[in-house]
Write a protein that holds these residues in place. Structure first.
Motif, PDB file in Angstrom:
ATOM      1  N   ILE A   1      39.486  47.516  37.071  1.00 12.81           N
ATOM      2  CA  ILE A   1      40.596  46.984  37.868  1.00 12.81           C
ATOM      3  C   ILE A   1      41.765  46.630  36.956  1.00 12.81           C
ATOM      4  O   ILE A   1      42.924  46.956  37.243  1.00 12.81           O
ATOM      5  N   ASN A   2      41.478  45.979  35.842  1.00 13.66           N
ATOM      6  CA  ASN A   2      42.544  45.614  34.900  1.00 13.66           C
ATOM      7  C   ASN A   2      43.201  46.842  34.287  1.00 13.66           C
ATOM      8  O   ASN A   2      44.424  46.889  34.152  1.00 13.66           O
TER       9      ASN A   2
ATOM     10  N   TRP B   1      45.372  48.436  36.880  1.00 13.86           N
ATOM     11  CA  TRP B   1      46.544  47.594  37.094  1.00 13.86           C
ATOM     12  C   TRP B   1      47.611  47.867  36.027  1.00 13.86           C
ATOM     13  O   TRP B   1      48.786  48.022  36.337  1.00 13.86           O
TER      14      TRP B   1
ATOM     15  N   LEU C   1      42.061  39.405  40.741  1.00 11.50           N
ATOM     16  CA  LEU C   1      41.416  40.435  41.540  1.00 11.50           C
ATOM     17  C   LEU C   1      40.089  40.870  40.901  1.00 11.50           C
ATOM     18  O   LEU C   1      39.082  41.053  41.600  1.00 11.50           O
TER      19      LEU C   1
ATOM     20  N   LEU D   1      37.515  38.129  41.510  1.00  9.32           N
ATOM     21  CA  LEU D   1      37.028  38.186  42.889  1.00  9.32           C
ATOM     22  C   LEU D   1      36.025  39.331  43.073  1.00  9.32           C
ATOM     23  O   LEU D   1      35.001  39.158  43.730  1.00  9.32           O
ATOM     24  N   ALA D   2      36.325  40.487  42.475  1.00  9.52           N
ATOM     25  CA  ALA D   2      35.387  41.611  42.553  1.00  9.52           C
ATOM     26  C   ALA D   2      34.060  41.256  41.891  1.00  9.52           C
ATOM     27  O   ALA D   2      32.987  41.552  42.436  1.00  9.52           O
TER      28      ALA D   2
ATOM     29  N   TYR E   1      47.519  38.734  38.096  1.00  8.81           N
ATOM     30  CA  TYR E   1      47.058  39.161  39.421  1.00  8.81           C
ATOM     31  C   TYR E   1      45.814  40.039  39.294  1.00  8.81           C
ATOM     32  O   TYR E   1      44.869  39.920  40.073  1.00  8.81           O
ATOM     33  N   ALA E   2      45.819  40.917  38.326  1.00  7.85           N
ATOM     34  CA  ALA E   2      44.667  41.784  38.095  1.00  7.85           C
ATOM     35  C   ALA E   2      43.457  40.967  37.639  1.00  7.85           C
ATOM     36  O   ALA E   2      42.330  41.273  38.026  1.00  7.85           O
TER      37      ALA E   2
END
Length: 94
Positions: free
Chosen positions: A64-65, A68, A82, A85-86, A78-79
Motif C-alpha cells: 500500500i505504501n 501510494w 491506510l 487499517l489493512a 495517509y498511506a
C-alpha cells in the motif's frame, strides 16, 4: 572508509517504523508462548495462524505504501494510516 549502512537514511520515522515492527514480533512471540495459536479460515483463501496474518498484513501495508508513493502526490501519512487499517483488518478477520 564508509560504513556498510551509510546509504540508509536513519530518520525518526524510519527508526519508529523498525521499532514498531520489532515490538510486534516480540509481542507476537509472547502471545504465542502464552496462548498457542490454532489455524483458522477467514476471508483469506487459506487457513492461517496469527503469525501468518501478521506477515501478510505487513506485506500488504508495505505494498500500500509503495503504491501510494508511485501513484499519488499526497502526504505519506495517509498511506501509513491506510496500511495500518489493512493490517488490523487482516489480523482480525483474515
Amino acid at each position: 572508509m564508509a560504513s556498510a549502512f551509510s546509504w540508509m537514511s536513519w530518520t525518526a520515522p524510519v527508526a519508529i517504523f523498525f521499532a514498531c515492527v520489532a515490538l510486534m514480533l516480540v509481542g507476537m512471540t509472547i502471545w504465542e508462548v502464552r496462548s498457542p495459536t490454532i489455524e483458522r479460515k477467514g476471508f483469506l483463501p487459506m487457513r492461517t495462524t496469527r503469525g501468518d496474518r501478521l506477515f501478510i498484513g505487513l506485506l500488504s501495508a508495505a505494498y500500500i505504501n509503495l503504491a501510494w508513493v508511485g501513484l499519488t502526490d499526497l502526504d505519506q501519512w495517509y498511506a501509513a494510516v491506510l496500511g495500518l487499517l489493512a493490517l488490523l483488518v487482516i489480523m482480525r478477520k483474515g
